[in-house]
Design a protein around this motif. Sequence first.
Motif, PDB file in Angstrom:
ATOM      1  N   GLU A   8     -13.951 -52.206 -27.561  1.00  0.00           N
ATOM      2  CA  GLU A   8     -15.091 -51.740 -26.774  1.00  0.00           C
ATOM      3  C   GLU A   8     -14.684 -51.317 -25.364  1.00  0.00           C
ATOM      4  OE1 GLU A   8     -18.096 -54.696 -26.852  1.00  0.00           O
ATOM      5  OE2 GLU A   8     -18.449 -54.545 -29.021  1.00  0.00           O
ATOM      6  N   VAL A   9     -13.466 -50.817 -25.200  1.00  0.00           N
ATOM      7  CA  VAL A   9     -12.965 -50.288 -23.934  1.00  0.00           C
ATOM      8  C   VAL A   9     -12.651 -48.816 -24.166  1.00  0.00           C
ATOM      9  CG1 VAL A   9     -11.195 -50.430 -22.154  1.00  0.00           C
ATOM     10  CG2 VAL A   9     -12.026 -52.520 -23.247  1.00  0.00           C
ATOM     11  N   LYS A  10     -13.378 -47.937 -23.481  1.00  0.00           N
ATOM     12  CA  LYS A  10     -13.179 -46.506 -23.654  1.00  0.00           C
ATOM     13  C   LYS A  10     -12.041 -46.023 -22.763  1.00  0.00           C
ATOM     14  CE  LYS A  10     -17.730 -45.058 -25.256  1.00  0.00           C
ATOM     15  NZ  LYS A  10     -18.859 -44.117 -25.056  1.00  0.00           N
ATOM     16  N   ILE A  11     -11.183 -45.199 -23.358  1.00  0.00           N
ATOM     17  CA  ILE A  11     -10.052 -44.612 -22.647  1.00  0.00           C
ATOM     18  C   ILE A  11     -10.151 -43.103 -22.785  1.00  0.00           C
ATOM     19  CG2 ILE A  11      -7.544 -44.506 -22.449  1.00  0.00           C
ATOM     20  CD1 ILE A  11      -7.431 -47.224 -23.819  1.00  0.00           C
ATOM     21  N   TYR A  12     -10.184 -42.412 -21.650  1.00  0.00           N
ATOM     22  CA  TYR A  12     -10.277 -40.956 -21.628  1.00  0.00           C
ATOM     23  C   TYR A  12      -8.900 -40.386 -21.310  1.00  0.00           C
ATOM     24  CZ  TYR A  12     -15.308 -41.849 -21.336  1.00  0.00           C
ATOM     25  OH  TYR A  12     -16.585 -42.269 -21.592  1.00  0.00           O
ATOM     26  N   SER A  13      -8.359 -39.627 -22.253  1.00  0.00           N
ATOM     27  CA  SER A  13      -7.057 -38.983 -22.056  1.00  0.00           C
ATOM     28  C   SER A  13      -7.282 -37.618 -21.411  1.00  0.00           C
ATOM     29  CB  SER A  13      -6.323 -38.838 -23.394  1.00  0.00           C
ATOM     30  OG  SER A  13      -5.111 -38.173 -23.220  1.00  0.00           O
ATOM     31  N   LEU A  14      -6.817 -37.484 -20.164  1.00  0.00           N
ATOM     32  CA  LEU A  14      -7.033 -36.257 -19.402  1.00  0.00           C
ATOM     33  C   LEU A  14      -5.879 -35.276 -19.508  1.00  0.00           C
ATOM     34  CD1 LEU A  14      -8.451 -37.917 -16.167  1.00  0.00           C
ATOM     35  CD2 LEU A  14      -9.703 -37.148 -18.175  1.00  0.00           C
ATOM     36  N   SER A  15      -4.817 -35.663 -20.206  1.00  0.00           N
ATOM     37  CA  SER A  15      -3.644 -34.786 -20.308  1.00  0.00           C
ATOM     38  C   SER A  15      -3.463 -34.195 -21.693  1.00  0.00           C
ATOM     39  CB  SER A  15      -2.373 -35.564 -19.923  1.00  0.00           C
ATOM     40  OG  SER A  15      -2.210 -36.681 -20.775  1.00  0.00           O
ATOM     41  N   CYS A  16      -4.383 -34.484 -22.608  1.00  0.00           N
ATOM     42  CA  CYS A  16      -4.247 -33.925 -23.953  1.00  0.00           C
ATOM     43  C   CYS A  16      -4.660 -32.468 -23.940  1.00  0.00           C
ATOM     44  CB  CYS A  16      -5.088 -34.718 -24.954  1.00  0.00           C
ATOM     45  SG  CYS A  16      -6.864 -34.586 -24.655  1.00  0.00           S
ATOM     46  N   SER A 274      -8.459 -48.061  -8.538  1.00  0.00           N
ATOM     47  CA  SER A 274      -9.141 -47.131  -9.439  1.00  0.00           C
ATOM     48  C   SER A 274      -8.823 -47.518 -10.872  1.00  0.00           C
ATOM     49  CB  SER A 274      -8.712 -45.684  -9.166  1.00  0.00           C
ATOM     50  OG  SER A 274      -7.385 -45.466  -9.596  1.00  0.00           O
ATOM     51  N   GLY A 275      -9.420 -46.778 -11.792  1.00  0.00           N
ATOM     52  CA  GLY A 275      -9.165 -47.001 -13.211  1.00  0.00           C
ATOM     53  C   GLY A 275      -8.294 -45.934 -13.834  1.00  0.00           C
ATOM     54  N   MET A 276      -7.473 -45.253 -13.025  1.00  0.00           N
ATOM     55  CA  MET A 276      -6.616 -44.175 -13.519  1.00  0.00           C
ATOM     56  C   MET A 276      -5.217 -44.691 -13.759  1.00  0.00           C
ATOM     57  SD  MET A 276      -5.822 -40.410 -11.904  1.00  0.00           S
ATOM     58  CE  MET A 276      -7.436 -39.823 -12.382  1.00  0.00           C
ATOM     59  N   LEU A 277      -4.661 -44.326 -14.903  1.00  0.00           N
ATOM     60  CA  LEU A 277      -3.300 -44.697 -15.292  1.00  0.00           C
ATOM     61  C   LEU A 277      -2.456 -43.439 -15.387  1.00  0.00           C
ATOM     62  CD1 LEU A 277      -3.661 -47.405 -18.076  1.00  0.00           C
ATOM     63  CD2 LEU A 277      -2.535 -47.695 -15.900  1.00  0.00           C
ATOM     64  N   TYR A 290      -7.912 -42.312 -17.944  1.00  0.00           N
ATOM     65  CA  TYR A 290      -8.968 -42.882 -17.100  1.00  0.00           C
ATOM     66  C   TYR A 290      -9.719 -43.931 -17.901  1.00  0.00           C
ATOM     67  CZ  TYR A 290     -13.195 -43.271 -14.277  1.00  0.00           C
ATOM     68  OH  TYR A 290     -14.231 -43.764 -13.536  1.00  0.00           O
ATOM     69  N   ILE A 291      -9.726 -45.167 -17.365  1.00  0.00           N
ATOM     70  CA  ILE A 291     -10.404 -46.304 -18.000  1.00  0.00           C
ATOM     71  C   ILE A 291     -11.490 -46.771 -17.045  1.00  0.00           C
ATOM     72  CG2 ILE A 291     -10.105 -48.558 -19.077  1.00  0.00           C
ATOM     73  CD1 ILE A 291      -7.158 -47.925 -19.395  1.00  0.00           C
ATOM     74  N   PRO A 292     -12.754 -46.432 -17.256  1.00  0.00           N
ATOM     75  CA  PRO A 292     -13.813 -46.802 -16.308  1.00  0.00           C
ATOM     76  C   PRO A 292     -13.980 -48.304 -16.125  1.00  0.00           C
ATOM     77  CG  PRO A 292     -14.572 -45.089 -17.830  1.00  0.00           C
ATOM     78  CD  PRO A 292     -13.262 -45.589 -18.349  1.00  0.00           C
ATOM     79  N   VAL A 293     -13.591 -49.113 -17.125  1.00  0.00           N
ATOM     80  CA  VAL A 293     -13.752 -50.564 -17.001  1.00  0.00           C
ATOM     81  C   VAL A 293     -12.840 -51.118 -15.909  1.00  0.00           C
ATOM     82  CG1 VAL A 293     -13.626 -52.740 -18.262  1.00  0.00           C
ATOM     83  CG2 VAL A 293     -14.396 -50.677 -19.418  1.00  0.00           C
TER      84      VAL A 293
END
Length: 638
Positions: A8-16, A274-277, A290-293
Motif C-alpha cells: 500500500e505504498v505508491k511509487i511513481y517512476s519519473l524516468s520511465c 522530500s520523498g524523491m529517490l 517519487y514516494i509521497p509517503v
Amino acid sequence: MQVSNLNEVKIYSLSCGKSLPEWLSDRKKRALQKKDVDVRRRIELIQDFEMPTVSTTVKVSKDGQYILATGTYKPRVRCYDTYQLSLKFERCLDSDVVTFDILSDDYSKIVFLHNDRYIEFHSQQGFYYKTRIPKFGRDFSYHYPSCDLYFVGASSEVYRLNLEQGRYLNPLQTDSAENNVCDINSMHGLFATGTIEGRVECWDPRTRNRVGILDCALSSVTADTVIDSLPTISALKFNGALNMAVGTSTGQGKIFTSLEPEHDINDVCLYPDSGMLLTANENPKMGIYYIPVLGPAPRWCSFLDNLTEELEENPESTVYDDYKFVTRKDLDNLGLTHLIGSPLLRAYMHGFFMDIRLYHKVKLMVNPFAYEEYRKDRIRQKIEETRAQRVKLKKLPKVNKELALKLIEEEEEKQQSVWKKKLKKLPNILTDDRFKVMFENPDFQVDEKSEEFRLLNPLVSKISEKRKKKLKLLEQQEFLEQEEEEEPEGKPSDAESSESSDDEKDWVEEVRKQRKLLRQEEKMRWQERFKEDQQTVLKPQFFEIKAGEEFRSFKDSAKKQKLMKKPLEDRLQLEAKLGTLNVSDTTVGSKQLTFTLKRSEQQKRQQEAEKEHRQERKRLRRSAGHLKTKHRRGRPFH
C-alpha cells in the motif's frame, strides 16, 4: 509515468519511457514528440539526466540546488542545476569513482575516492590536488570539527587525512579484517564503521578510542532465518543523535517497500526533506522515483504533488489485468468462434478481449493435461540445468557444432604451446555467458552456403576437412553414449610445415572455384527469370500524353532508351551532329561545352509567329517614317 504499489505504498517512476538521443536535432525531436505518444507523455524532470554507459554514484548538495553523479565510460562527473533543470558542467576523470562526497554547501569542494587508491580534490574551477592511500578504499566520511577525512577499505585500519594540516594522522586500529562502510553523526560527532564480520564499531574522534561494538550479524539471525553466508554490513547511516540504520548483505530487516527496476542499482540517494529517490543504475539513464509517503516533492518540482493528487482522485482501473487478448487462431483452437459478436468478446485491433476467468476455464476443458505437461517441462529444464553444471568431455552444443569444435581445438593448442606462459589469457567463448545464446538459439546458426560466408571464407583446407571428420566421429560417440574418447594422433612437424606452405595456393584456387560457382548460380537464376517472363501474358497498357505534346510513335521512346544506354562520348558526338551541342577550346586550355535545348513543335510555331509579328511592326514603322519626311518638305499627300 509508471505507478507501482507494494504494501500500500505508491511509487511513481519519473524516468520511465523512451529517451531521445543527444545527436538528434531539435527539429527531429519535435517531430518525434508529435508522432510518438510515449515520447509525448513522458516526464523529463532534468534534461539529459544520464551517463554515456553506466552511472555509479549520485549525491545531492546540502543546499539542494545541485545533483552530482559519476559514471563511465569515460570516467566523468556531471553536475545538474535543479533551478535550471539542466546540465551545469561535466568533468572527465582519470579512473572510475568508488564514491565521492560534497564538503561544501554547493559544488565548490568535492572529494573523489577512485578505484586505484587515489583521492582527488576538486574546487569550483576544477581539479585541485591528488594523493594516495595505502590500501584500496571503499567508503569515507568527513569530520567537520577537526577537518579529518576517515577512509575505510580492504584493511583493518581506518586512515585519517587532516585537510587543515595537509598530512596523514595515526590510523585507527579496528578488530576486523576489512571495513565496508562508515558514517559520522552530525549531532555529536560519533564515528561508526561497518565490518565484514557483521559488527559495527563506534569510535570517539576526540579521544581516538573505541567506545562500543554492536554485533548486528548475531542479532539479525534467528531460528527461522535461512542464510547462505555470514551477514556483512553493507550500509550504515545515522538519523539524529540516537538512531542509526544498518543494512546487511543478506537483507534482514522489515520491508517498507521495494523498487524493481529493469537494471541493477549501484547507488541510491534520497533528496533532503522530500520523498524523491535518485538511483544510479547499470544503464545510461539514471532513475528518479517519487514516494509521497516519505515526504513532499522538492520545491523545484512541486507540481508533482498536484499531479499525484489528481491521479489518486481519478484512479484509472486497470481493465487489461482482468482480460485476456486472443486472436482468431486462438479462438479456433479453443472452439469459441461462435462467441464472435457476443458481449463475451470485445473486438480490439486484430483480435478480441475476453474475461481471464472464462479463458482459463475453457483452456482447462480443452487441454486438461496442460499443467502436467508444464510440470514435466519444468522438471526436464531443472535436470538439464544440473547436467550443465557437471564436467563435460568435449560435449558439443546443438548449434554451431563446427565452430565449437574449432574453438576447443584452438584452446588445446594454446595449452600445449611452449609460449602459453607468455600468452595473455583471454576468456573462452564457449564458457562465456555473453555468447551462450550463439550455441543454443538456432537463429544464430552459421549458414555456410550463403554468398557472404563463401566469399569471406573461401579456403577449405585440410584442417577443416579433418575437423569435419572429427565432428562426425564425435556425433557417433554421442549417439552411442560412449564415455571414453580416444585423442587423435598427431602428425610429424614436416607434414605440418608442408601443409602450411601449400595454403596460399589452395586459397587462390578455392577463391576461383567459388567465384565460378557464384557466376553459374547467377546465370541459372537469370535463365529461370527469363523463362518466367516468356510465360507471362502481357496486358495492354494505356499512357497519358501531356498537354502541348504530339504523339508520333513508340519508336521515339525506344530510340531514347537506346541512346541512354550508349556511352557519354557517343551521345556527345550525336548531339554535336544534330547541332544541339557545341565544343570549343578556351584560352586556358580547357574544353567549353554549349548546349542548345530542343524545342517542341508548338514552341517553334509560336516563335515563328512572334518573328513574323516583329517584322510586320518594323515595316509599319518604316512606312510611317517615310510619310512624315514627305509632309515636312511641303509635299501634299493623299
